[in-house]
Design an enzyme around this catalytic site. Structure first.
Site, PDB file in Angstrom:
ATOM      1  N   GLU A  79       0.885  -1.173   0.000  1.00  0.00           N
ATOM      2  CA  GLU A  79       0.000   0.000   0.000  1.00  0.00           C
ATOM      3  C   GLU A  79       0.911   1.208   0.000  1.00  0.00           C
ATOM      4  O   GLU A  79       1.404   1.637   1.048  1.00  0.00           O
ATOM      5  CB  GLU A  79      -0.898  -0.025   1.249  1.00  0.00           C
ATOM      6  CG  GLU A  79      -1.824  -1.225   1.326  1.00  0.00           C
ATOM      7  CD  GLU A  79      -2.995  -1.128   0.348  1.00  0.00           C
ATOM      8  OE1 GLU A  79      -3.331  -0.009  -0.074  1.00  0.00           O
ATOM      9  OE2 GLU A  79      -3.557  -2.182   0.000  1.00  0.00           O
ATOM     10  N   CYS A 115      -1.982   9.766   2.347  1.00  0.00           N
ATOM     11  CA  CYS A 115      -1.686   9.185   1.036  1.00  0.00           C
ATOM     12  C   CYS A 115      -2.798   9.469   0.036  1.00  0.00           C
ATOM     13  O   CYS A 115      -2.545   9.481  -1.162  1.00  0.00           O
ATOM     14  CB  CYS A 115      -1.464   7.685   1.165  1.00  0.00           C
ATOM     15  SG  CYS A 115      -2.887   6.818   1.820  1.00  0.00           S
TER      16      CYS A 115
END
Ligand code: NAD
Length: 460
Positions: A214, A248
């Site tokens: 991720e 993010c």
């Protein structure tokens, strides 16, 4: 708390897994319920830890950490029994009258590595999937959010038997390779930066350990001239400056239609003042930058364009204003690195190709946002940009919907999680065909001569 050398602790996790104690539904359910109770019991400690690490308000901590975590646990508890059931699938003509099933099975001892920006949920949401799927878990919280990291260790030690889970602290670059030297994990789930993702992939490759990555990247945000400007301004502002941009899924840069740029920027200035006040430095709900290193990097971006809003900063309190930058060169460092902070460069476009040209400089963003009132335009953007996840007329909130798998593509990662997907990440589905004895035709046995016509009928 686990005692003994790290090697002994890892061996005890392996033995615990091999004893099959983690497999029954009742055991897994009990662990999930226990984690939920502990999280609730430590709500105040979680707030304190996130205040210390990131200056996060209790409200933001609830929405982006504690509440999200509880939502994932509750959803998993509700569906666990069903997710654990063998799944019947079809059987092809050649193999009839066999029947075929997928048997969900835990992977073993898994490693979950977390970053500092949402230090609680980004570590523990994958852990919920791992525990629900019947695995033993080693967790490595980020050393850059030390208050949350030590609270996680306390919560895990209080909640779980030592063989089920353990927390390893320290600098990932030294503790992870040391652990992997003489222990093979069955899966690694990593959330963090692209360079470290590459290092972990290389470490894992040596023992063929599967990895979920991720990662980050530069997330574009497009505003078409037919968008609702007020709504766009509010939603972009909150997504960009929440957690002081250290997210993010925050829009990394903005590409707005030339005709509406002035209007959008003036509405965004209003939104910034409305959300964070005239002096965000003293506002409760505005986070700090994680450390001096990141602060210095972010401040270096401020001179790479014209500041149209913000720009104030203070190293002693690790504060940087919500800042909007104009006239930025596409070759400037701010447009060649993931910003990961409260600095928003703005570009304009007239035709779609111009905007696509900017986006293509950083292919495979983790997230992509498009503001438009045209369904046709929305579909065009979704088709033309290769991205992991995103929103139309919104930004960042897709992360909080556990029905949407969350993950990147290419440079921004591989694999996805949240909700059922988290269970699947840590589950191997054993594919099994059962064949009854009462039907045993000669067709499948040698000699095969003369059977070609029939074989062609059953297999084509
Ligand atoms: P990081 O990669 O520096 O650190 C993350 C974790 O990896 C930490 O626990 C660290 O100790 C460990 N680590 C560092 N070097 C290591 C090594 N060589 N081997 C093994 N482990 C190592 O990331 P960060 O600075 O904490 O987080 C910021 C990055 O994470 C940004 O790029 C951001 O986009 C990304 N991110 C992605 C997501 C997502 O869900 N896709 C979420 C949050 C952050």
């Amino acid at each position: 708390m686990n005692t003994g050398t790290q090697k002994e602790q890892l061996t005890s996790l392996r033995q615990y897994f091999d004893s099959s104690i983690t497999r029954p539904y009742a055991f897994r359910l009990q662990q999930l319920k226990q984690l939920k109770r502990s999280i609730l019991a430590h709500e105040q400690h979680i707030n304190d830890a996130l205040q210390a690490d990131l200056k996060k308000s209790p409200e933001e901590t609830w929405v982006t950490e504690t509440g999200l975590l509880l939502q994932e646990i509750s959803h998993t508890i509700k569906h666990l029994k069903q997710w654990m059931q063998p799944e019947r699938v079809s059987t092809n003509l050649l193999n009839l009258p066999s029947s075929s099933h997928l048997y969900p099975s835990p992977l073993g001892v898994v490693l979950v590595i977390g970053p500092w920006n949402f230090p609680l949920q980004l570590l523990l949401i994958p852990v919920i999937g791992a525990i629900a799927a019947g695995n033993c878990v080693v967790m490595k919280p980020s050393e850059f959010a030390p208050a949350t990291a030590s609270l996680i260790e306390k919560i895990i030690a209080e909640s779980y038997p030592p063989g089920l889970a353990m927390v390893v602290q320290g600098d990932g670059a030294s503790v992870i390779p040391a652990m992997m030297n003489d222990f093979r994990f069955d899966h690694i789930f990593y959330t963090g930066s692209i360079p470290v993702g590459k290092a972990i992939s290389q470490l894992a490759a040596k023992d063929l350990v599967p990895v979920t990555l991720e990662l980050g990247g530069k997330d574009p945000c497009i505003v078409e001239k037919d968008a609702d400007m007020k709504v766009a301004a509010r939603r972009i502002t909150v997504a960009k400056f929440s957690n002081a941009g250290q997210m993010c899924v925050a829009p990394d840069y903005l590409i707005v239609h030339e005709d509406v740029k002035d209007k959008l920027l003036s509405l965004m200035k209003e939104a910034i003042v409305q959300f964070y006040g005239k002096e965000p430095a003293t506002t409760d709900g505005y986070c700090k930058i994680i450390n001096e290193k990141r602060f210095d990097k972010l401040v270096s971006y401020l001179s790479q364009g014209n500041i149209v809003y913000g720009g104030e900063h203070d190293r002693s309190s690790l504060f940087i204003d919500p800042t909007v930058l104009d006239n930025v060169s596409l070759d400037a460092p701010v447009m060649n690195e993931e910003i990961f902070g409260p600095v928003l460069p703005v570009f304009t476009f007239r035709v779609q190709e111009e905007a696509l040209g900017i986006i293509k400089r950083h292919p495979n963003p983790l997230s992509f946002y498009i503001f438009t009132s045209s369904r046709k335009r929305e579909r065009e953007w979704i088709e033309k940009v290769q991205f992991g996840n995103g929103c139309v007329n919104n930004a960042a909130w897709q992360f909080t919907n556990h029905h949407l798998p969350f993950g990147g593509i290419g440079q921004s990662g591989s694999g996805s999680y949240h909700g059922k997907k988290s269970f699947d990440v840590f589950t191997h589905k054993k594919a099994v065909m059962r064949t009854p004895a009462w039907f045993d035709p000669d067709l499948k046995y040698p000699p095969m001569k003369g059977k070609l016509k029939l074989l062609k009928f059953f297999l084509k």
